[in-house]
Design a protein around this motif. Structure first.
Motif, PDB file in Angstrom:
ATOM      1  N   ALA A 220      -0.527 -54.659  36.866  1.00 36.18           N
ATOM      2  CA  ALA A 220      -1.009 -54.324  35.525  1.00 36.18           C
ATOM      3  C   ALA A 220      -0.511 -52.953  35.088  1.00 36.18           C
ATOM      4  O   ALA A 220       0.034 -52.793  33.986  1.00 36.18           O
ATOM      5  CB  ALA A 220      -2.543 -54.365  35.493  1.00 36.18           C
ATOM      6  N   ALA A 221      -0.668 -51.955  35.947  1.00 36.32           N
ATOM      7  CA  ALA A 221      -0.281 -50.590  35.587  1.00 36.32           C
ATOM      8  C   ALA A 221       1.230 -50.434  35.432  1.00 36.32           C
ATOM      9  O   ALA A 221       1.711 -49.748  34.523  1.00 36.32           O
ATOM     10  CB  ALA A 221      -0.809 -49.608  36.624  1.00 36.32           C
ATOM     11  N   MET A 222       1.988 -51.086  36.300  1.00 35.46           N
ATOM     12  CA  MET A 222       3.438 -50.938  36.237  1.00 35.46           C
ATOM     13  C   MET A 222       4.053 -51.687  35.048  1.00 35.46           C
ATOM     14  O   MET A 222       5.223 -51.507  34.746  1.00 35.46           O
ATOM     15  CB  MET A 222       4.084 -51.402  37.539  1.00 35.46           C
ATOM     16  N   GLY A 223       3.245 -52.508  34.393  1.00 34.92           N
ATOM     17  CA  GLY A 223       3.710 -53.148  33.167  1.00 34.92           C
ATOM     18  C   GLY A 223       3.615 -52.245  31.952  1.00 34.92           C
ATOM     19  O   GLY A 223       4.204 -52.535  30.912  1.00 34.92           O
ATOM     20  N   ILE A 224       2.892 -51.118  32.097  1.00 35.59           N
ATOM     21  CA  ILE A 224       2.705 -50.217  30.942  1.00 35.59           C
ATOM     22  C   ILE A 224       3.070 -48.763  31.244  1.00 35.59           C
ATOM     23  O   ILE A 224       3.039 -47.914  30.367  1.00 35.59           O
ATOM     24  CB  ILE A 224       1.252 -50.283  30.421  1.00 35.59           C
ATOM     25  N   ILE A 225       3.407 -48.468  32.512  1.00 34.51           N
ATOM     26  CA  ILE A 225       3.821 -47.116  32.892  1.00 34.51           C
ATOM     27  C   ILE A 225       5.162 -47.212  33.607  1.00 34.51           C
ATOM     28  O   ILE A 225       5.309 -47.971  34.557  1.00 34.51           O
ATOM     29  CB  ILE A 225       2.800 -46.443  33.827  1.00 34.51           C
ATOM     30  N   ASP A 384       2.582 -45.376  28.458  1.00 36.13           N
ATOM     31  CA  ASP A 384       3.814 -44.806  27.910  1.00 36.13           C
ATOM     32  C   ASP A 384       3.877 -44.839  26.391  1.00 36.13           C
ATOM     33  O   ASP A 384       4.481 -43.967  25.761  1.00 36.13           O
ATOM     34  CB  ASP A 384       5.034 -45.571  28.461  1.00 36.13           C
ATOM     35  N   LYS A 385       3.285 -45.865  25.799  1.00 40.32           N
ATOM     36  CA  LYS A 385       3.365 -46.037  24.345  1.00 40.32           C
ATOM     37  C   LYS A 385       2.093 -45.574  23.641  1.00 40.32           C
ATOM     38  O   LYS A 385       1.964 -45.705  22.432  1.00 40.32           O
ATOM     39  CB  LYS A 385       3.612 -47.514  23.997  1.00 40.32           C
ATOM     40  N   LEU A 386       1.137 -45.073  24.406  1.00 40.67           N
ATOM     41  CA  LEU A 386      -0.154 -44.695  23.846  1.00 40.67           C
ATOM     42  C   LEU A 386      -0.528 -43.306  24.349  1.00 40.67           C
ATOM     43  O   LEU A 386      -0.890 -43.139  25.499  1.00 40.67           O
ATOM     44  CB  LEU A 386      -1.227 -45.719  24.254  1.00 40.67           C
ATOM     45  N   HIS A 387      -0.433 -42.318  23.456  1.00 41.17           N
ATOM     46  CA  HIS A 387      -0.711 -40.938  23.836  1.00 41.17           C
ATOM     47  C   HIS A 387      -1.938 -40.454  23.070  1.00 41.17           C
ATOM     48  O   HIS A 387      -1.829 -39.619  22.174  1.00 41.17           O
ATOM     49  CB  HIS A 387       0.476 -40.027  23.503  1.00 41.17           C
ATOM     50  N   LEU A 388      -3.093 -40.943  23.414  1.00 40.67           N
ATOM     51  CA  LEU A 388      -4.316 -40.546  22.720  1.00 40.67           C
ATOM     52  C   LEU A 388      -4.995 -39.422  23.497  1.00 40.67           C
ATOM     53  O   LEU A 388      -5.251 -39.567  24.698  1.00 40.67           O
ATOM     54  CB  LEU A 388      -5.266 -41.733  22.575  1.00 40.67           C
TER      55      LEU A 388
END
Length: 579
Positions: A220-225, A384-388
Motif C-alpha cells: 500500500a505505502a509503496m504505491g504512493i511513496i 508524494d502527490k499530497l503535501h498537506l
C-alpha cells in the motif's frame, strides 16, 4: 465543509507495486533483485565502515533460522532487545521467515517489565546485548528456567552463546543438507510478531500482527511513496517499535534501500554527515528540535528571515519548471543533513504544520501520517502527490476509514478497516472485542474529522478529552500545539485541573526551554527563581489564551524543572506527568 458520519475507501496508487505474499517472499525477492547491492552499511567501534550485501543478508537469515530450528525452537516465541543494529534486524527476520514468533522488547524497560513480557509470551530464547544480559543476570533466580540467552553481537560472554556462533552453526547445517528451516510452511494469516505497546496511557497490551498485515502495509505505502535502490536510510528510532521496524525491516528491502544505523539522538547530525542518507524516519520532537535551531540561525543573520522567505518562494517556483535551486539558497541546511536528504517519514504525535512547510522550502519533503501499533502501523498518510501541512492525509490504498458519531463540529472517533488491522490482543479477547467490531472496523480511540476531499485531521485522544464544568470538550493536543509555538516552551502537557470551587478547568504543565531562557536573560538554568519563571510563563499563557475562545483558556499552570517522562518514541506519558 466537513463530512459527517461518512466513510471513504482509497484505491489510489501512483507507482507500480510487485506482489509479496509473506515476509520470506519479500526477502527472497529482494535477494534476487538486489543481490550485490548493499543492504546495510555497518560502522565498527573504530569508525571503519563495511557493507553487507542483500545476498549475504539472505544467506545469514537462512543460516540463523536453520540454527534456531535445530535448537528445537520451531513454532516458539523468540525475543530481541538491544540497540539498533544489523544483528537486531537479522534476529527478527530469521525468526519470522520460518522459525516462530518474534517478540521485540524495549531495551529501556526495567527488569520487572522485561521479565513480565518474557513470562506472558512464554519466550524460549532472547537475543540481547550485554547490558540487557547483565540486567537479567542480577536477578537470575526470577527468570523462567527454560529461557536461553544469546548475545546479539559478536563479543563473547563467558558461558553465553552469541549470534555469530549460531550463524556459523547454521551454515554448517545447510552445507550438510538441513532444509528444515527452508521447507517450513508460512501461513500469512498466522501471528508472526507480538508487540507490547508502550503507550502513553494504561497498561501495555500484546498486539498480534501477521505476515499479511506487514505485506499489505508495504504494498500500500509503496504505491504512493517513491523510494528506490538509490536511496540510503538511517535508522534512529528504537527498532522494537513497529513504526521504525516496519519501515527499516520491510519497506527498505522491498525497495532495495541501504540501511545505516545512528549512534544515538545526540549523534544524529554527525551520523548524517558520515552516511549521507536520503531517507529517514522521525518523530515530531526530533524535527521540532532541529527546526528550532535552524530557524534561530537563520533569524540571527542580517535580513535572514526575509531571505529565507524569498528563497522559499523562488525554490518552489523553480521546481515547477524543473529547475532545482535548493542548494543555491539552502545549501548549508541541506549539508547539515548530509547533503542528500530528500524525504522524512514522520508520525507518532502531532506536529506544528509550519515545520512541514519550512522543510518543504529546504527541499526536504516530510511525509506526515497517522498510525498505531494495532495497524502495523500506518493507517492514514500523506504521500508524494499530497503535501498537506495540517492534515495527516488519506487512508492508505485498499483501506477504509470513517468518523464515528461526529459532534456538531464533525469531530468523532476515527475508525479504520483493512488488511493492516491486527489479529487482536494476545490472550485478551475482551480488550480485542472493545476495539474491533463485528464488521471489522478498528476503533482507534483517536478523535478527528474528515474534510469533503477525504483528508483526515486529528483532534486528540478520546481518553484525553477534558470536559469542563460548563460541558465544553477541550482537546489537550490543540492547546499543546499552541504552547509549543512559543520558543520559551520546551515541553508541555495540558490536563484537567480544578479551581477553588472544585470546578473542572483547563490546566497546563510546562517544562521551559532553559537553553533559550539562558540566552535571552543571561542566566543559567539554576539561577532562575520560581517567581521569575512564573512571571515569564504567565506572559506565555496570556499570549496563547488570546488565540483561543474563552472556554478553551488555560486558567492554571505549573512550571517543571525536569523533563516529562516519555516513551521511547518521545511521546509524553500523560498518566505519569499530570502532577
Amino acid at each position: 465543509m466537513k463530512i459527517s458520519n461518512n466513510k471513504v475507501k482509497n484505491n489510489k496508487k501512483f507507482y507500480e507495486v510487485r506482489k509479496i505474499t509473506d515476509l520470506r517472499d519479500l526477502i527472497s525477492q529482494s535477494v534476487e533483485l538486489y543481490a550485490d547491492r548493499p543492504a546495510f552499511t555497518v560502522k565498527k567501534k573504530n569508525g571503519e565502515q563495511y557493507d553487507i550485501s542483500y545476498k549475504q543478508y539472505g544467506e545469514e537469515i537462512k543460516a540463523l533460522g536453520t540454527a534456531l530450528t535445530d535448537m528445537g525452537l520451531a513454532g516458539e516465541k523468540i525475543a530481541v532487545a538491544g540497540d539498533n543494529s544489523y544483528e537486531w534486524c537479522l534476529s527478527y527476520m530469521a525468526t519470522v521467515t520460518g522459525v516462530g514468533v518474534i517478540v521485540p522488547i524495549d531495551k529501556e524497560l526495567l527488569f520487572d517489565d522485561i521479565n513480565m513480557i518474557l513470562n506472558v509470551s512464554d519466550v524460549k530464547l532472547l537475543f540481547c546485548d550485554k547490558k540487557i544480559a547483565k540486567k537479567l543476570s542480577e536477578r537470575n533466580d526470577e527468570i523462567k528456567s527454560d529461557l536461553q540467552i544469546v548475545i546479539i553481537h559478536a563479543d563473547k560472554e563467558e558461558g553465553v552463546p552469541n549470534i555469530t556462533d549460531l550463524v556459523a552453526k547454521g551454515k554448517e547445517l545447510l552445507a550438510q543438507g538441513d532444509t528444515r528451516f527452508l521447507d517450513a510452511e508460512i501461513d500469512p494469516d498466522k501471528m508472526c510478531s507480538l508487540l507490547f505497546t508502550s503507550g502513553t496511557t494504561g497498561m501495555s497490551k500484546g498486539v498480534m500482527l501477521c505476515h499479511r498485515n506487514f505485506c499489505y502495509e508495504v504494498m500500500a505505502a509503496m504505491g504512493i511513496i517513491k523510494i528506490t535502490p538509490d536511496d540510503c536510510g538511517i535508522s534512529m528510532l528504537p527498532l522494537h517499535h513497529t513504526y521504525e521496524s516496519t519501515i527499516i525491516l520491510f519497506f527498505a528491502p522491498y525497495c532495495g534501500v541501504k540501511v545505516t544505523f545512528c549512534d544515538g539522538f545526540r549523534y544524529v547530525l554527525k551520523n548524517m554527515k558520515e552516511f549521507n542518507p536520503s531517507v529517514f524516519v522521525a518523530v515530531p520532537l526530533l524535527l521540532e528540535t532541529v527546526h528550532r535551531r535552524l530557524m534561530k540561525k537563520i533569524s540571527e543573520r542580517p535580513h535572514g528571515l526575509t531571505m529565507f522567505k524569498v528563497g522559499s518562494v523562488l525554490v518552489k517556483a523553480a521546481a515547477k519548471v524543473g529547475i532545482d535551486l535548493k542548494k543555491v539558497f539552502f545549501k548549508e541546511i541541506i549539508d547539515t543533513f548530509g547533503g542528500n536528504m530528500r524525504l522524512i517519514i514522520c508520525g507518532a504525535a502531532p506536529i506544528n504544520p509550519q515545520i512541514l512547510k519550512d522543510f518543504d522550502a529546504f527541499g526536504i519533503q516530510i511525509i506526515f501520517g497517522y498510525g498505531l501499533t494495532e495497524c502495523a502501523p500506518l493507517a492514514i498518510l500523506n504521500h508524494d502527490k499530497l503535501h498537506l501541512a495540517e492534515s495527516v492525509g488519506e487512508v492508505i490504498p485498499g483501506s477504509e476509514a470513517k468518523i464515528l458519531n461526529p459532534d456538531e463540529n464533525g469531530i468523532g472517533e476515527i475508525c479504520v478497516r483493512g488488511d493492516m488491522v491486527m489479529l487482536g490482543y494476545y490472550k485478551n479477547p475482551e480488550e480485542t472485542a472493545k476495539v474491533i467490531d463485528d464488521h471489522g472496523w478498528f476503533h482507534t480511540g483517536d478523535l478527528g474529522y474528515m474534510d469533503d476531499e477525504g483528508h483526515f485531521y486529528i483532534s486528540g485522544r478520546c481518553k484525553n478529552v477534558i470536559v469542563t464544568s460548563n460541558g465544553k470538550n477541550i482537546y489537550p493536543e490543540e492547546l499543546e500545539y499552541h504552547l509549543g509555538t512559543d520558543i520559551r516552551v520546551g515541553e508541555s502537557l495540558v490536563v484537567a485541573d480544578e479551581n477553588k470551587k472544585g470546578e473542572v478547568i483547563v490546566g497546563a504543565r510546562i517544562y521551559p526551554n532553559f537553553e533559550e531562557l539562558s540566552e535571552r536573560y543571561g542566566k543559567s538554568e539554576d539561577e532562575f527563581t520560581d517567581e521569575e519563571l512564573d512571571e515569564i510563563f504567565k506572559e506565555v499563557i496570556d499570549d496563547v489564551n488570546k488565540k483561543l475562545p474563552p472556554f478553551k483558556s488555560i486558567l492554571k499552570y505549573k512550571i517543571r524543572r525536569t523533563e516529562f517522562t516519555k516513551t521511547t518514541t518521545s511521546k509524553i506519558k500523560r498518566h505519569q506527568n499530570k502532577d
